[in-house]
Motif scaffolding. Sequence first.
Motif, PDB file in Angstrom:
ATOM      1  N   LEU A 349      -7.643   7.693   6.276  1.00  0.00           N
ATOM      2  CA  LEU A 349      -6.781   6.656   6.846  1.00  0.00           C
ATOM      3  C   LEU A 349      -6.973   5.326   6.131  1.00  0.00           C
ATOM      4  O   LEU A 349      -5.999   4.595   5.881  1.00  0.00           O
ATOM      5  CB  LEU A 349      -7.087   6.502   8.334  1.00  0.00           C
ATOM      6  CG  LEU A 349      -6.735   7.696   9.226  1.00  0.00           C
ATOM      7  CD1 LEU A 349      -7.118   7.419  10.670  1.00  0.00           C
ATOM      8  CD2 LEU A 349      -5.253   8.024   9.134  1.00  0.00           C
ATOM      9  N   GLU A 350      -8.229   4.995   5.779  1.00  0.00           N
ATOM     10  CA  GLU A 350      -8.482   3.752   5.050  1.00  0.00           C
ATOM     11  C   GLU A 350      -7.832   3.792   3.673  1.00  0.00           C
ATOM     12  O   GLU A 350      -7.283   2.791   3.210  1.00  0.00           O
ATOM     13  CB  GLU A 350      -9.988   3.523   4.933  1.00  0.00           C
ATOM     14  CG  GLU A 350     -10.663   3.156   6.259  1.00  0.00           C
ATOM     15  CD  GLU A 350     -12.162   3.005   6.112  1.00  0.00           C
ATOM     16  OE1 GLU A 350     -12.695   3.435   5.059  1.00  0.00           O
ATOM     17  OE2 GLU A 350     -12.801   2.477   7.036  1.00  0.00           O
ATOM     18  N   GLN A 351      -7.912   4.964   3.025  1.00  0.00           N
ATOM     19  CA  GLN A 351      -7.283   5.102   1.705  1.00  0.00           C
ATOM     20  C   GLN A 351      -5.771   4.912   1.820  1.00  0.00           C
ATOM     21  O   GLN A 351      -5.151   4.217   1.016  1.00  0.00           O
ATOM     22  CB  GLN A 351      -7.610   6.475   1.119  1.00  0.00           C
ATOM     23  CG  GLN A 351      -6.951   6.762  -0.218  1.00  0.00           C
ATOM     24  CD  GLN A 351      -7.515   5.913  -1.342  1.00  0.00           C
ATOM     25  OE1 GLN A 351      -8.603   5.374  -1.221  1.00  0.00           O
ATOM     26  NE2 GLN A 351      -6.779   5.799  -2.421  1.00  0.00           N
ATOM     27  N   ARG A 352      -5.173   5.542   2.841  1.00  0.00           N
ATOM     28  CA  ARG A 352      -3.732   5.399   3.035  1.00  0.00           C
ATOM     29  C   ARG A 352      -3.375   3.955   3.362  1.00  0.00           C
ATOM     30  O   ARG A 352      -2.335   3.438   2.921  1.00  0.00           O
ATOM     31  CB  ARG A 352      -3.255   6.326   4.146  1.00  0.00           C
ATOM     32  CG  ARG A 352      -3.390   7.810   3.843  1.00  0.00           C
ATOM     33  CD  ARG A 352      -2.674   8.637   4.876  1.00  0.00           C
ATOM     34  NE  ARG A 352      -1.239   8.431   4.788  1.00  0.00           N
ATOM     35  CZ  ARG A 352      -0.380   8.900   5.699  1.00  0.00           C
ATOM     36  NH1 ARG A 352      -0.832   9.567   6.739  1.00  0.00           N
ATOM     37  NH2 ARG A 352       0.909   8.691   5.580  1.00  0.00           N
ATOM     38  N   SER A 353      -4.250   3.275   4.155  1.00  0.00           N
ATOM     39  CA  SER A 353      -4.007   1.870   4.473  1.00  0.00           C
ATOM     40  C   SER A 353      -4.072   1.019   3.216  1.00  0.00           C
ATOM     41  O   SER A 353      -3.244   0.122   3.007  1.00  0.00           O
ATOM     42  CB  SER A 353      -5.039   1.384   5.496  1.00  0.00           C
ATOM     43  OG  SER A 353      -4.902   0.003   5.733  1.00  0.00           O
ATOM     44  N   SER A 354      -5.063   1.305   2.344  1.00  0.00           N
ATOM     45  CA  SER A 354      -5.176   0.558   1.096  1.00  0.00           C
ATOM     46  C   SER A 354      -3.951   0.778   0.213  1.00  0.00           C
ATOM     47  O   SER A 354      -3.416  -0.163  -0.376  1.00  0.00           O
ATOM     48  CB  SER A 354      -6.455   0.994   0.365  1.00  0.00           C
ATOM     49  OG  SER A 354      -6.561   0.343  -0.885  1.00  0.00           O
ATOM     50  N   ALA A 356      -0.987   1.587   1.273  1.00  0.00           N
ATOM     51  CA  ALA A 356       0.148   0.911   1.903  1.00  0.00           C
ATOM     52  C   ALA A 356       0.110  -0.588   1.631  1.00  0.00           C
ATOM     53  O   ALA A 356       1.153  -1.209   1.381  1.00  0.00           O
ATOM     54  CB  ALA A 356       0.139   1.184   3.410  1.00  0.00           C
ATOM     55  N   GLN A 357      -1.097  -1.184   1.669  1.00  0.00           N
ATOM     56  CA  GLN A 357      -1.215  -2.610   1.397  1.00  0.00           C
ATOM     57  C   GLN A 357      -0.840  -2.923  -0.050  1.00  0.00           C
ATOM     58  O   GLN A 357      -0.161  -3.917  -0.331  1.00  0.00           O
ATOM     59  CB  GLN A 357      -2.633  -3.077   1.696  1.00  0.00           C
ATOM     60  CG  GLN A 357      -2.995  -3.074   3.176  1.00  0.00           C
ATOM     61  CD  GLN A 357      -4.432  -3.437   3.425  1.00  0.00           C
ATOM     62  OE1 GLN A 357      -5.175  -3.749   2.491  1.00  0.00           O
ATOM     63  NE2 GLN A 357      -4.858  -3.378   4.683  1.00  0.00           N
ATOM     64  N   ALA A 358      -1.294  -2.055  -0.981  1.00  0.00           N
ATOM     65  CA  ALA A 358      -0.943  -2.259  -2.387  1.00  0.00           C
ATOM     66  C   ALA A 358       0.562  -2.141  -2.588  1.00  0.00           C
ATOM     67  O   ALA A 358       1.175  -2.932  -3.322  1.00  0.00           O
ATOM     68  CB  ALA A 358      -1.682  -1.243  -3.264  1.00  0.00           C
ATOM     69  N   GLU A 359       1.169  -1.174  -1.901  1.00  0.00           N
ATOM     70  CA  GLU A 359       2.622  -1.019  -2.007  1.00  0.00           C
ATOM     71  C   GLU A 359       3.344  -2.229  -1.413  1.00  0.00           C
ATOM     72  O   GLU A 359       4.350  -2.695  -1.947  1.00  0.00           O
ATOM     73  CB  GLU A 359       3.051   0.260  -1.293  1.00  0.00           C
ATOM     74  CG  GLU A 359       4.528   0.579  -1.437  1.00  0.00           C
ATOM     75  CD  GLU A 359       4.906   1.902  -0.818  1.00  0.00           C
ATOM     76  OE1 GLU A 359       6.103   2.214  -0.791  1.00  0.00           O
ATOM     77  OE2 GLU A 359       4.000   2.614  -0.356  1.00  0.00           O
ATOM     78  N   ALA A 360       2.786  -2.770  -0.293  1.00  0.00           N
ATOM     79  CA  ALA A 360       3.398  -3.954   0.321  1.00  0.00           C
ATOM     80  C   ALA A 360       3.318  -5.160  -0.617  1.00  0.00           C
ATOM     81  O   ALA A 360       4.276  -5.929  -0.739  1.00  0.00           O
ATOM     82  CB  ALA A 360       2.699  -4.261   1.648  1.00  0.00           C
ATOM     83  N   ARG A 361       2.143  -5.302  -1.288  1.00  0.00           N
ATOM     84  CA  ARG A 361       2.025  -6.417  -2.245  1.00  0.00           C
ATOM     85  C   ARG A 361       3.007  -6.260  -3.392  1.00  0.00           C
ATOM     86  O   ARG A 361       3.615  -7.238  -3.845  1.00  0.00           O
ATOM     87  CB  ARG A 361       0.585  -6.490  -2.767  1.00  0.00           C
ATOM     88  CG  ARG A 361      -0.423  -7.006  -1.727  1.00  0.00           C
ATOM     89  CD  ARG A 361      -1.745  -7.345  -2.377  1.00  0.00           C
ATOM     90  NE  ARG A 361      -2.394  -6.158  -2.900  1.00  0.00           N
ATOM     91  CZ  ARG A 361      -3.257  -5.414  -2.224  1.00  0.00           C
ATOM     92  NH1 ARG A 361      -3.563  -5.740  -0.967  1.00  0.00           N
ATOM     93  NH2 ARG A 361      -3.830  -4.355  -2.771  1.00  0.00           N
ATOM     94  N   ALA A 362       3.154  -5.019  -3.871  1.00  0.00           N
ATOM     95  CA  ALA A 362       4.113  -4.783  -4.951  1.00  0.00           C
ATOM     96  C   ALA A 362       5.536  -5.116  -4.501  1.00  0.00           C
ATOM     97  O   ALA A 362       6.319  -5.705  -5.246  1.00  0.00           O
ATOM     98  CB  ALA A 362       4.019  -3.332  -5.424  1.00  0.00           C
ATOM     99  N   LEU A 363       5.867  -4.732  -3.250  1.00  0.00           N
ATOM    100  CA  LEU A 363       7.200  -5.038  -2.730  1.00  0.00           C
ATOM    101  C   LEU A 363       7.401  -6.543  -2.577  1.00  0.00           C
ATOM    102  O   LEU A 363       8.494  -7.063  -2.828  1.00  0.00           O
ATOM    103  CB  LEU A 363       7.395  -4.343  -1.386  1.00  0.00           C
ATOM    104  CG  LEU A 363       7.556  -2.820  -1.430  1.00  0.00           C
ATOM    105  CD1 LEU A 363       7.617  -2.246  -0.026  1.00  0.00           C
ATOM    106  CD2 LEU A 363       8.810  -2.436  -2.208  1.00  0.00           C
ATOM    107  N   GLU A 364       6.335  -7.253  -2.165  1.00  0.00           N
ATOM    108  CA  GLU A 364       6.438  -8.712  -2.054  1.00  0.00           C
ATOM    109  C   GLU A 364       6.713  -9.340  -3.416  1.00  0.00           C
ATOM    110  O   GLU A 364       7.523 -10.262  -3.544  1.00  0.00           O
ATOM    111  CB  GLU A 364       5.150  -9.279  -1.463  1.00  0.00           C
ATOM    112  CG  GLU A 364       4.968  -8.986   0.026  1.00  0.00           C
ATOM    113  CD  GLU A 364       3.641  -9.500   0.550  1.00  0.00           C
ATOM    114  OE1 GLU A 364       2.844 -10.016  -0.269  1.00  0.00           O
ATOM    115  OE2 GLU A 364       3.392  -9.372   1.759  1.00  0.00           O
TER     116      GLU A 364
END
Length: 429
Positions: A349-354, A356-364
């Motif tokens: 879950l932590e890996q998936r969260s990381s 997801a956060q990286a993908e969110a930063r890329a989208l930003e």
Amino acid sequence: GSAAAGGRSQPPPVAPPPPHLRLESSVRCAAVGSPGMLWAGTLTGDIVVRGTTSGTVKLTIPKPTAESRVWCILAVEGSAHSGVHMWCGYSTGALAIFSATEVFSGGKALAVQLRHCGGIQCLASGHGFVYSGGQDFHIHQWDAQTFQLTRTFPGHTNYVRCLHVEGALLYSGSDDWTVRAWHTLSVECLRSATLHRGGVHCMTRAGSLLWTGSADNTIKVSQMETFAEHRTLAEHAAGVTVLVRVGGVMYSGAADCEVCVWDSRTHVLLSKIVDHTSWIYSVTCVSKTVRYDIVTSAADQSLRGYFHEERHAMRGAAQLADGLQDDVLRHPSLLEEVNRALREHVAVLEQRSSEAQAEARALEGRLAGALEAPKALEKRLAEAEAAIQAAADAKEAVLAELATAKAHSHALSAKVTELQGRLLAADQR
């Protein structure tokens, strides 16, 4: 003692009670959807939803194409809003996902994916993902919420027949005779072993041991971490097609038309079900009945005892909890292994969260770039308009100079004509 290697004598199996439900239906695969509803994939290709206690047909979902056959069905717990999703794998390679409840009100498939190049043989789920194994030798990983393909596990050299998820590991069995363990995030094959002399058609876990059934008629019980063989069970007279653990009991079905019932801890054969006349396709635990003994007392100097029973649908988390409860009760030392599995789950879950956060930063970053693009275009447009205006002004200046030059030319022409007249008059004089 022929059922288990090691020479230990075993008591003769006990005949099981007669079935409480008897229907004539050609079912290849089955899974529990909403409580009290059994989804069954028939050999004709349709999906028939029946009541688990009465067997009454509640709904029929027709096959999508004439050549389609349902080969596997899996119930996957969705979010609190979406409820249970039924994942259905077809012989055409199509993967259809239905809502276990909305389908009764005319709901169609939520999604249909076609990524396998051959029929889908097996499905498994764990930690927010669904896994499908097919005749194209591949294993696909799908997001259980978005239904999108996330990863592919290549490596098998024949049909992938069975899958099992345990923590951050995915176990697979294939007609290439191998059993493999994969990391679910890195897609790395951590280990591979040839445990059978035939295709591996089914697998499941009991304690720290992996049970695998094969076309070579045997069941192998091996260590999950090393694949070291612990025991061989050779009770079936034909290929083993099904392995399902329910509480402390293991059910094995085979092409010899029999279902063997084993003690999952001692590996002793408890009984046999010989009520079928053809090979066994599936064994499904549809519900668990818990009985409570209630005693009441009153001022009339009386005691009364009552039975209170509750039935629970066995799917998803309930099925996993049932297996873990039996493991801990029978093997207290396995509590640490359960904790380790939970830690692995947290790590996933932590890996998936990381991710997801990286993908969110890329989208930003992409959004910021997208917001800057209109400003750059506006600037370029203003520059272009200014250039056009400057060109128009230059054109006007050139036209004015041209008009002035024409006027001077006309004046010069008139003066030349006058001079020519005066010269002509002088010559005549």
